[in-house]
Design a protein around this motif. Sequence first.
Motif, short mmCIF file in Angstrom:
data_model
loop_
_atom_site.label_atom_id
_atom_site.label_comp_id
_atom_site.label_asym_id
_atom_site.label_seq_id
_atom_site.Cartn_x
_atom_site.Cartn_y
_atom_site.Cartn_z
N THR A 137 -0.64 4.93 5.23
CA THR A 137 -1.33 3.72 5.39
C THR A 137 -0.14 2.59 5.83
OG1 THR A 137 -2.62 2.10 3.75
CG2 THR A 137 -0.62 2.98 2.71
N HIS A 154 -0.38 9.39 1.72
CA HIS A 154 -1.20 8.31 2.03
C HIS A 154 -0.36 6.81 2.25
CE1 HIS A 154 -3.25 4.39 0.37
NE2 HIS A 154 -3.96 4.67 1.39
N ALA A 188 0.87 -1.09 -0.02
CA ALA A 188 0.23 0.09 -0.07
C ALA A 188 0.78 1.21 -0.11
CB ALA A 188 -0.80 -0.14 1.27
N SER A 220 -7.96 2.39 1.37
CA SER A 220 -6.78 2.73 0.54
C SER A 220 -7.27 3.05 -0.86
CB SER A 220 -5.76 1.67 0.29
OG SER A 220 -4.99 1.65 1.62
N SER A 259 -6.06 9.65 8.69
CA SER A 259 -6.95 9.34 7.29
C SER A 259 -8.41 10.20 7.38
CB SER A 259 -7.36 7.83 7.91
OG SER A 259 -8.09 7.21 6.82
N CYS A 297 -6.51 6.41 -2.55
CA CYS A 297 -5.81 6.34 -4.01
C CYS A 297 -6.77 6.81 -5.26
CB CYS A 297 -5.50 5.10 -4.37
SG CYS A 297 -4.08 4.47 -3.66
#
Lengths: 466, 492
Positions: free
Chosen positions: B339, B335, B247, B306, B382, B310
Amino acid sequence: MNDFLILMKSELVITLILFVLLIIKVGTEMKNDRFLSLVQFLLLANFIAGFFFNEAGSLFGGLFTTNALMTFQKSILSLGVYLISLLFADWLKKSEHMPEFFILMLSALLGMFFMISSGSLLMFFLSLELSTIPVAAMANFDLEKKIASEASMKMILSSAFSSGILLFGISLIYGATGTISFTEMPALLDGSPLQILAFVFLFGAFAFKLSVVPFHLWTADVYEGAPIAVSSFLSVISKGSIAFILLTALYKVFGPMHNVWYNMLMILSIATMVIGNLFALRQQNMKRFLAYSSIAQVGFILVGLSGNSFEGISSVVYFVLIYTFSNLAAFGVAGVISQQTGKERIDDYKGLYQTNPFISWILALALFSLAGIPPTAGFFGKLFLITAGAAKGNYFFITMAALNLIVSLFYYLRVIRAVFMDKNEQPIEKINMHPSTKLGMIICGAGIVFVGLLSWIYDYIVALTV
Amino acid sequence: MNLISLIGLPLLTAVAILLMRNPQQVKWTALIGATLQFALAFALLFTFRNERAAGNEAQMLFELQYNWFPSLHISFHLGVDGISVAMILLTAFVVIAGVLVSWNVTKMTKEFYFLLILLSFGAYGFFISLDLFILFFFLEIAVIPKYLLIGIWGSGKKENAANKLALMLMGGSALVLVGLLGVYFGSPERTFDLISLSQLHIPITVQKICFPLLFVGFGVFTALFPFHTWVPDGHSSAPTAGSMFLAGISMKLGGYGCLRVATYMMPDGAKEYANIIIVLSTIAILYGAFATMMQKDLKYINAYSSVSHCGFVLLGIGMLTKTAMTGAVMQMVSHGLMTALFFAVIGMIYERTHTRQVNEMGGLLKVMPFITTVLFIVGLCSLGLPGLSGFVAEMTILMGSWQQPDTFHRVATIAACMSIVVTAVYILRAIGQTAMGPIKAEFSNLTDAAWNEKLAAVILIAGIIAIGIAPFWLNDLVSPAADIIMHKVAGK
């Protein structure tokens, strides 16, 4: 006379070795062990000798021609034969008829050398027969096994059939153009229906030997039945030699009919890749698995061939070199395991990594190379083949080839998964290899890793091509 | 600064790992290698900034070019701009954290670290290559380590997940391959060199065919809807470090490829297909967010989220404004860090509780305050709390998107904004259930993070906060490079 010696030196060296082996076989009581070492030495010497005194020219009124590229192609085949003598040392040592095996194999190799150098259809036909019949005898080398006789029978019947087709094609060509010489023929080819028909027959014979779909049906049975050393010879050396002569035949001789054979090649190539891949998905026996995988690889060779450019030539030669290393490594591992444990199923390979890390890594390298995964050489080989094929701008063809790369990855990963991931109560026990087998695997492994990364090897082939 | 060192160091580390005798040596070698990479990435950052400050306006810095297969017009061409430097920094952060988090791997330690380092080798190579062939080479190098990491060290239905991942990623790279060959033969001059290709004018007909091939091909790597299906399975089956790499780094390869290769090389194609990209990425953002709401497994929660995050990257690229594009790169970095941290924390929790089901946990704050605090931080990042990196990146993308005045873009932007609310719902619920409430008896004597886990978490949190409170250093790094790409798109 001097010309004769120098231009035919590859063939003469092989003949010399053949005679030496014959004399030893008939006149002495040499032990298998020593004999094997001697043969390995001679084959290595033969491979090295291939790089000296290379001149271009032709003999016998154009029946025999040679140039630097052809000599290099012969060297690749010599290398393959040398590797076979290393990789299958255990099996060879136990065989009662080891000298005969090498005599037959070298006769076949001699036939291939003449075939690569042939300058007319007559010479081509003769040498093709010389390269086929000994192999059929080799396929029956496990004398006590019924399945080996069956393989040999299938091989000889299908070869005879394809030879018949080839002769028919040659006679039609002679009828249509009035010549069988490779140099005179191109000017006389105009793509008339008769010539196309003749070409189809001729190509059918090539397709038989290369096991191009739909002429592949003999392949898996023969590979399964024959001793693994012979299967590997068939799949690497035989196919390599046919791919080389196909380069001459398609580019030089039938170059004017390019438009005719491009479409044919495209259809056959897609069919070969798809069928080879789909059948490989379902195989349980390692030998049959490798048989179908090598059918699929031939499909990729055809992609490169369709390019009809010097990139086509160099990428095919380059790929065959890489394919020699990768496929022989895979066959070598399968051979060692089958020789020592009698196990040939993919399921038997489960947990192999726990007991035999070295051969597991060699197998992994070989399969990744066959699948075209970097940094192995197979990646470069496949990519250059596809690049050569893409020059025509046929996106459909290239996409099909690229998609087939994924399918092939799927079944190669199946073996990888068995070896590295699956658990097994009774994995194959630790295998003790003959030192020369280990050497052979190390050479193959080094070839797989370095032939791609060292770009001068490809540049060297390109320099030979242009 | 010699860029070869960036790929040479991981390679040397990998070889050194193979030579080590016992797991202890292997771990320390890997850690030393990762630390050196980390240092090297910072050295690159500082030399890059110094060069720029000294007035070096070249598009690519530290360029190197060696002949490699000259007959096919391939050269070993390396160079970095701001975007690459940002991605390299991200890689270095994730690698060192990944190595630290895997300290307790006992099964085939040597192979594990070897593959981990090999993966980082592929990523560094990818981010610095300026030749399409070697870019593709590095892209594919990273596939097999992922497959083996999941298949050998993973959990659950690992074999199937590994297969799915390898095949889908290979499918993506097959599309990339066809696209690259289309560009090679379709451009006025036969070359694989990215910079030369971007200066040549690739015919619009070629761009129309090759742009979608390349964009979708790279898009598979970065979970472009509807090719995101490998993401949840792959991430949840992978070992902790594997998920972090997947990720944190691997998905970014796709985003970088979409930006650098597809959009930069074929700006006309990008304009042609921008609306489709926006639609797909908006769907991914919303779908990912809503799908996360239904998940009970912490790894699945992060995997689906994710997909959503993304989606923002692709949205930023598809908007075709300088701000949004800068935001896309910042989102990739943010990210990636976030992540990786999230997966690291999940791994730490799982190692102790042996469950990842949210409803089986509770009250963990009492027994492992450090780990739970990290979980709070990453959750807040997040959902886009100001002061952390997520807010900065997503805000930049949305601001960039708002610069497009027409209804279509506005609708997409608003829809994407709405996902943030959904994110808040699932994140707060998951964290709340995990950390708060009464603690179960069997969890009452669990231990808190060990030194290696603490170190990994602190490194990643430092990155997140550095972007969150001082976003301008990253923005200044990325935006000139994004500007060049936008200039190409605007046709100047």
